[in-house]
Design an enzyme around this catalytic site. Sequence first.
Site, PDB file in Angstrom:
ATOM      1  CG  HIS A   1      -0.637   4.077   3.921  1.00 14.97           C
ATOM      2  ND1 HIS A   1      -1.368   3.938   5.268  1.00 14.97           N
ATOM      3  CD2 HIS A   1      -0.048   2.874   3.753  1.00 14.97           C
ATOM      4  CE1 HIS A   1      -1.126   2.837   5.646  1.00 14.97           C
ATOM      5  NE2 HIS A   1      -0.408   1.882   4.633  1.00 14.97           N
TER       6      HIS A   1
ATOM      7  CB  CYS B   1      -0.904  -0.110   1.268  1.00 13.66           C
ATOM      8  SG  CYS B   1      -0.276  -0.794   2.682  1.00 13.66           S
TER       9      CYS B   1
END
Lengths: 367, 367, 367, 367
Positions: free
Chosen positions: B257, B156
């Site tokens: 993120h 990710c």
Amino acid sequence: MPDQQPLKVGILGATGTVGQRFITLLSTHPWFTIHALGASSRSAGKPYSVAVNWKQTTPLPSLIKDIVVQECVPQAFAECAVVFSGLDADVAGDIESAFRAAELAVFSNAKNYRRDPHVPLIVPLVNPDHLSILPQQQALHSPPLTKGFIVTNANCSTTAHVIPLAALEKAFGPLDALMVTTLQAISGAGYPGVPSLDIIDNVVPYISGEEEKIEWETRKILGGISTSDTLQEFDMHADTPLKISAACNRVPVTVGHMINVSLQFARRPPPSPQQVCEALRAYQPDAQLVGCPSAPLQTITVHDEPDRPQPRMDRAFQEGAGVSVGRVRQCPVFDIKFVVLADNVSIGAATSSIINAEYAVLKGVVQ
Amino acid sequence: MPDQQPLKVGILGATGTVGQRFITLLSTHPWFTIHALGASSRSAGKPYSVAVNWKQTTPLPSLIKDIVVQECVPQAFAECAVVFSGLDADVAGDIESAFRAAELAVFSNAKNYRRDPHVPLIVPLVNPDHLSILPQQQALHSPPLTKGFIVTNANCSTTAHVIPLAALEKAFGPLDALMVTTLQAISGAGYPGVPSLDIIDNVVPYISGEEEKIEWETRKILGGISTSDTLQEFDMHADTPLKISAACNRVPVTVGHMINVSLQFARRPPPSPQQVCEALRAYQPDAQLVGCPSAPLQTITVHDEPDRPQPRMDRAFQEGAGVSVGRVRQCPVFDIKFVVLADNVSIGAATSSIINAEYAVLKGVVQ
Amino acid sequence: MPDQQPLKVGILGATGTVGQRFITLLSTHPWFTIHALGASSRSAGKPYSVAVNWKQTTPLPSLIKDIVVQECVPQAFAECAVVFSGLDADVAGDIESAFRAAELAVFSNAKNYRRDPHVPLIVPLVNPDHLSILPQQQALHSPPLTKGFIVTNANCSTTAHVIPLAALEKAFGPLDALMVTTLQAISGAGYPGVPSLDIIDNVVPYISGEEEKIEWETRKILGGISTSDTLQEFDMHADTPLKISAACNRVPVTVGHMINVSLQFARRPPPSPQQVCEALRAYQPDAQLVGCPSAPLQTITVHDEPDRPQPRMDRAFQEGAGVSVGRVRQCPVFDIKFVVLADNVSIGAATSSIINAEYAVLKGVVQ
Amino acid sequence: MPDQQPLKVGILGATGTVGQRFITLLSTHPWFTIHALGASSRSAGKPYSVAVNWKQTTPLPSLIKDIVVQECVPQAFAECAVVFSGLDADVAGDIESAFRAAELAVFSNAKNYRRDPHVPLIVPLVNPDHLSILPQQQALHSPPLTKGFIVTNANCSTTAHVIPLAALEKAFGPLDALMVTTLQAISGAGYPGVPSLDIIDNVVPYISGEEEKIEWETRKILGGISTSDTLQEFDMHADTPLKISAACNRVPVTVGHMINVSLQFARRPPPSPQQVCEALRAYQPDAQLVGCPSAPLQTITVHDEPDRPQPRMDRAFQEGAGVSVGRVRQCPVFDIKFVVLADNVSIGAATSSIINAEYAVLKGVVQ
């Protein structure tokens, strides 16, 4: 010092976040006794317990409660051997200048005079020898001063990373490149500071002016003092053109700045991670050796666990006077990378001012 | 594609964090219809609504509630044109291998086959052309396959930063150094994942294996495919030896993120921050141009505000299919630094698998 | 209504937290079109995108960006059939009064007129029939009005719990005692609102004025209107002297007020938990039946899971227009206890104003 | 006691959350010295520093690091005058029973024996006199015991509110109704405990079994001991049928349970809020009067500020051994409402066991 009478000290900005930490730390100090508290005219004239919105997690010391807050004018602090300043930058410039002109010794957290060519910017566990600029600061003042001066300490993030950097330069010679990314606690923004809607379930990749401070202050602190003719000058790390890039983030942590550091040494080959760990652990700054009572027993604690240091776990160690380092490892781009943690309100602010003053007392700079 | 019947798809690891996001996204997909759900034997045989501990912030789609969960065996997915895998790494290796051997088309989030020399590692907004390795993957399989294959998508964090990096390499040529520091959301660790005692009022400067993934995967994705004799090979960014250093931190953010990036181009002089912004905004990946329905309208959103992107504010934009970039500025050490934000569960995981499958359908790779 | 032209509406306090939610909701409204935005003189004259510090998690609608913000004076809103007010209490009193006097229909979130004996305090899913007081409000105005009026909606916490309470009174007759403890989101305090240092790793057992509002407003909303001579009067739940005790807490949640309710019915024996669940699920308020487009499809969602509703999981359901109830069980002290969750910015604020206006349109009160 | 040798003590469940707090507290205890540490067979045989995942915010005491962890069998603790148990409920039943049968004095945090008719459930600042049941516990054991027994302390939430309740019953006579709503810290669930995805930006209105514990335990603690024939019996607050209703919530706070209390006295008229404050401040429990070294100097700190106590600000006061009360005011439904805060890991768990043991030593119950 142990034989002397306690020295009277004053605190400017006494009701603010840093001022409150000064009070917490100084209320049990072995040498200093809190004599005067200064704040804005809104607070002046009130007992401290009424004026303050106490936000420390330890109770307001009872001896302090009834001290009447003063305006920040030199007369009210005339008896103070040391004046600590936790003032906001928008008022610190004029007030600190007036205090100095009144022959008071000012140890300031404010940013206003950090870039002044005659004011030392001192992280006490790194460069207290920069006090040697003070005679020049006094001599060049108009009129010249005999006792008054201003000493500043650094931005809270700068303070955190510059301590291990100093240890490494001492052991392995100059650095030539440095990349730092900070994860900074909300207490660094004071109170009310960061609105909760901006930081719960969030991080903010920006803190106004912070990156420039880290990039500039690091060079002044790690650099030396050169003498041209009779004038002393901060050399801004003249031995190596130290390139520094900082990226600053605010995170939902109450106290404790964490910094990811990657660095490159000038010397080839660079030291190994293990050598770096040893040098960090062995670092004993002068402030510790000469016996400053607020200096930490262990300046740099190096963690072996893979996931430390962490703010909540490690910030309070040694009352926040030391720094923690962990994850020392090779950097695929530079030489070495690691993580630093420091209590931004203690060693990152009030504790640094206090150790600076202790050192000045021991060296006879404060009389 | 619009004229065809919906394609039946299956989901492995359907009760996990990524599996739940697959269900949320696929339950309204224009081409795909959820046909089979696979999970561990503990869940098999139960209606999905009973088997799952639903942790999405949108309700469980009612059409899915009564689907009976299957064991992760190929027979139960025989009718599926596409099988999405959100399996944990400890079981993904064997299961995905068995599904491929059974001539099923597997699009996987798991890390197990990312480093396989015949398995493409595809961020759909970057390198879907790496699907061209699949005939070789099938031919070298024993026995050779005609329809079965495995396509992986990236970690990710890798996914988040590689999208703007690809845009910049496309515009300005190869990069030669890259320093990234991540602030990663807790959802990246799955459920139960990060204990709350480890992350409230805290950040953790360590995520097991993550730095290595970022450093390695980035090269495979940004690199090309070379052909020696008749064998195709991922060249791992052979044009420039791309140095990458990653430092990973966990932060108390639910989703999103954020990555601080500093980078250096091979070409001198490097582009200016403004040119970088323009290139990022102009980037139109092939997946968008060919009409993948889950591709974002705007792949990279560049923020002009000084304090954006932020996870809570920007993660949900375009249903998490694009990435946000901000704070594009000069780096005093390298050339350029900026901040990237991506929804780690959408484009960072499930959405990438889905666009990969859409692209494969459009290219006739999935039949 | 579907056949008519869109109605022009204005928003007062358009740059604030509630104002921003009004814009988000109204920018896609089937009947209303945003015509004028009002804010303080600091913002007036600027395009909205410049004046606002946009804090919604969805992007600022592009049609709104260039609307020039106005001062909050009636002339600028003369064409508006409806004026929504998200003004702060310190200015709402005078401004809303001036707008009413200028024959404008004001639907206000502010607290200023909630206790006015001629102003209805309406939770649209509970007591829109209180609009019947408006002719008296207009008649008693000096000079009498034909179109102008003020309608208020309730405090965000009051709104949350009063919806299930209304459902229960409708099914089982009057309540006679009520104990509520709230866990309220930070967004309820606006922006900048709660300082992060006050709420991270913390809860605050106090919200100024909130407990009194809940205790007072609940009676006005659940009560009827009595007529003595020709004067209509809010009876404040005259059928039963309803005792209410509220305790309010702030918690580190961005959006979503949660309330623990214990209650006692007047009737003996009281209904069982199962009967209560059925009555809650069956509740169909008039606003829903007459077709207000912003009314939720399901007013009260009753959860069977033992640990729901939860703010992060359930607040966004139905765009925050309904409320969620869970943990319906017997109370060892009173009759029944349960938990309510509501989106404090949607049904707790902007959505309530909007449904109130929709209802007024459908009833011909707004022309 | 001051003249004696230190008493050897053991800790069961030494690696868990409560066990770690026992170690932190006992490592500097004036009377007790840690002699043996017990944990599961997974940890047995390892040095404590290796076996434990240390999660306290103070460092692991160095004297403890090298103690080898034992299995939880009585032989390994034969020399211990006191055995503290922080065991999980799934194993505490058998182990504590075996230790008692081996003539060891067990002070337990586990819930297993709290409802045993011969085991006292003691909050040391409330009912240490319940130790008087121990001779009966020993006599009825098969075979009868001379030194072995089990003493339990209460659930962490029960402990918090029962202290001010005891003070009020002492001053004003029996209560007859009590409504409590808790906001409980994540540390109450141990480690790993609450997954972060469940609690960041969220609250959870459910803690399994907690409400029943509060409702039941409060009666046993506040009640007396009656004697029928020769058998002593806990009277469960027989003087007044005390109705209690609890609603429990988990909040994103690391340490510190906060409880909203509304209560009704049997006596009419009830005391005023001011009288309640005075009674709370004046409360001096027997454990304090007899000189238990871990008892707080001030058992109940009453806050005058409108927004206190708060977990982050007040939990650490007096090392977590006292409780804080604030917002004492009239309740419109019952008589009085207020807020209580207690450190759930200290007075709510380990500190209570330790004071219980200190009291037992002073009374000669432990030899």
